[in-house]
Design an enzyme around this catalytic site. Sequence first.
Site, PDB file in Angstrom:
ATOM      1  N   CYS A 289     -53.001  34.716  25.740  1.00 25.02           N
ATOM      2  CA  CYS A 289     -52.535  34.689  26.998  1.00 25.02           C
ATOM      3  C   CYS A 289     -52.815  36.026  27.868  1.00 25.02           C
ATOM      4  O   CYS A 289     -53.440  36.154  28.738  1.00 25.02           O
ATOM      5  CB  CYS A 289     -51.124  34.594  27.058  1.00 25.02           C
ATOM      6  SG  CYS A 289     -50.227  35.765  26.319  1.00 25.02           S
ATOM      7  N   HIS A 347     -45.235  36.556  27.619  1.00 23.30           N
ATOM      8  CA  HIS A 347     -46.391  35.896  28.135  1.00 23.30           C
ATOM      9  C   HIS A 347     -46.871  36.566  29.406  1.00 23.30           C
ATOM     10  O   HIS A 347     -46.368  37.241  30.146  1.00 23.30           O
ATOM     11  CB  HIS A 347     -45.912  34.333  28.668  1.00 23.30           C
ATOM     12  CG  HIS A 347     -47.066  33.396  29.130  1.00 23.30           C
ATOM     13  ND1 HIS A 347     -48.094  33.157  28.540  1.00 23.30           N
ATOM     14  CD2 HIS A 347     -46.892  32.815  30.502  1.00 23.30           C
ATOM     15  CE1 HIS A 347     -49.028  32.425  29.241  1.00 23.30           C
ATOM     16  NE2 HIS A 347     -48.298  32.420  30.417  1.00 23.30           N
ATOM     17  N   ASP A 370     -52.119  31.868  36.310  1.00 20.18           N
ATOM     18  CA  ASP A 370     -52.111  31.670  35.043  1.00 20.18           C
ATOM     19  C   ASP A 370     -52.980  30.813  34.311  1.00 20.18           C
ATOM     20  O   ASP A 370     -52.873  29.573  34.392  1.00 20.18           O
ATOM     21  CB  ASP A 370     -50.626  31.181  34.593  1.00 20.18           C
ATOM     22  CG  ASP A 370     -50.442  31.307  33.095  1.00 20.18           C
ATOM     23  OD1 ASP A 370     -51.319  31.793  32.431  1.00 20.18           O
ATOM     24  OD2 ASP A 370     -49.260  31.142  32.624  1.00 20.18           O
ATOM     25  N   ASP A 412     -32.587  28.142  31.619  1.00 15.47           N
ATOM     26  CA  ASP A 412     -31.339  28.451  30.895  1.00 15.47           C
ATOM     27  C   ASP A 412     -31.620  28.101  29.339  1.00 15.47           C
ATOM     28  O   ASP A 412     -32.690  27.259  29.165  1.00 15.47           O
ATOM     29  CB  ASP A 412     -29.847  27.586  31.278  1.00 15.47           C
ATOM     30  CG  ASP A 412     -29.377  28.245  32.426  1.00 15.47           C
ATOM     31  OD1 ASP A 412     -29.972  29.005  32.967  1.00 15.47           O
ATOM     32  OD2 ASP A 412     -28.868  27.321  33.025  1.00 15.47           O
TER      33      ASP A 412
END
Length: 733
Positions: A289, A347, A370, A412
């Site tokens: 990444c 990331h 991204d 979450d």
Amino acid sequence: MEATPQTAVFISGPTRGQRRLKLVNFEIQENHISHETQGLSDKHLVVRRGKPFKVTLLFYGRMWNPKSECLTLQVLLGEMSAKMLVHFSDKWSDPHSWSARIYPGNMGHGVVTIHVCAPVLSSVARYQLLVHIAGAHERSSYVAGTFVLLCNPWLKEDPVYMPLDAQRQEYVKSDYGVIYMGTDVNFSQRPWSFGQYEPGVLEACLQLLQVSPQHLSNSHKDYILRADPAYLSRIICAMVNSSDDMGLVEGRWKGNYKDGVKPTEWCGSADILHRWMASKGNPVRYGQCWVFASVLCTVMRVLGIPSRVVTVFNAAHDGDGNLITEEFYSSTGERLGLSKDSVWNFHVWVECWMRRSDIGAGFNGWQVVDPTPQEKSAGIYRCGPCPVVAIQRRCLDTPYDTAFVYASVDADVVRMIVRSGKVVGKKVDTKWVGRLIFTKSIGLDVPEDLTDSYKRKKKDQTHRVGDSVRRASRSVVPFPTEEVCRSSRSAMSRSSIEVCRLARSDVPCPTEEGASSLDVTLTVAGEPTVGKSINLTVTHTNPTNSTRLLREHLNAQLKEFNSSPGKSLWESHQDVCIQPFEDLTRHHSIPPSKYEPFLAGDDILKVAVIIKDLKTKERVLAIQEFNLSSPKINIQVEGGDSIQVKKEHTATVSYANELNKMLNGALLTVEGYGLLQGKQEARLTILHPDEKIEKKVTIMASTPGTKLLSASFSHSSSPSVVSRSFHKVSVTT
């Protein structure tokens, strides 16, 4: 930089030779200074849209006569063409049309200087310039040459306009950045050379646009759309990875890297772009990444779009789009690979600055782009541009890919403890994902915290947690047994994973705030370093008025930064008695002999503790993740870290053995793209404790900018353990 006049190529008209355009001077030095494009190319004129640039025409024979002849400039881009009648004026006409003018006094002695201005919404590309001269009895045309047109963050009318000069210097002109890696507990930083001023980088960035599927299938449409920075970012985002096209970088996250370069060894974008050009479009191996993001940032800055590299610590990959991630643990604390969801320790993506005319002014500003190939967007591996403000406001339908990015920073986490095919413990963590979001500060090598720009404070935790529990607990079938899960997790099919996800459980699901009558915390002392013991502290809290007998299970696993669980390397199982209202602290130590055989380099350790009340059967879980730091390599440049172009300087690189053991086959390697030719090495058969291995190298830079020296140290005693260090060198003229 010297101006480079070009011979004008005669293409049509009479051959009587009465008048001829001899040279076209693109005034490169003056234009590059005026347009803030110094260093991007010594071959091409590089200018920014919406701002005039100078072109000087040199005639021999009869001069152009403005009273009887028309002088017209023409720009060509594919099938598109625009003509500009050159006129004398000190005012510009329509800013949305090409225009050319001559200031009073800019003509004489066979020379005329023309000021050309491209529309503020021109397409980013390389254009061809033609000169036409037409009179009553004579017409002639010449090919003047080519120029490159970029976005203009200095111009208010441009969609990429950035108001502060300090921001433009950092996010457009700077060729140096810092990448934050590791975990939020003990993150590390790695310098990166964006390298936009290295020879050939501009050409590689333009070539990426030329070989995109969009251009190859419909070049005319592609050229038109290139005026929009959102379109440009979306095209380049897809082209940086090689999943769908002739892209730059091929990704690999595990296994063998011998047929390429290990992702952790890259320290700059220029080398990658040069290799891609030399291979004629074959992808460069390999990236992860931070490599994808850093190369994307380079290309965006070259094209004139302000960009910065951003790290999200604990970034969720929401595989099923339900805005939660599930994790499964055995009853003794081992992480089980039963979910297609994952939480990456870190990331890295890019933020690009632009106005979003396609969706409205409320979504202007920083946009997430991204390039790491995770999920497809409109059938292609890419993500964004997604407005950061849309993530913060939870406008999940905003183009592009906002729901996916939102889950990356704010999902979450539901953690479930599994035993004998049943969920025996469950907890929702609403704060784990997106704990920290960092980028390099303007002008400083320290992190700027962007977390609040992505995440609002969660006012209604109860409602949010309740939704997560219901989504995670929907079920109609039981889990496979813990033994089956453990033995088959590496080869488990998607259908089996879905079975595991849908487990029914009536076990209460306490949140971070805690509905449990048990509490446990897990912390790591100091900075865990390879070769030294890892010290852990477990604190048990008994908030009740009863003495309780607990069973404590600790488990340590190595993991990939992208969340793939590895084998357990250390365990501890003990019974603990805790008195009423007592806080009981226990210390544990993991010796190097337990984890070193498993290391693969740049490792992250996950430790989990599960406490079980032997009477009530209640279980609680706490986890901690941290990266193992390598001993540092010392790099010093004689005379300081600022050097001059084309002057030799000496750098000393050394590694001291601070461990209490001998290291066999010690190897110290030094590299420096733009500073050194190839690798230079120093070797020792045995490196004793407190002994040092050293290498002196002579460095010299041929171009200005920020360069990086990189060094690595390895030894045959633990061949997979490699220490790396990077050192910034500023090169001035």
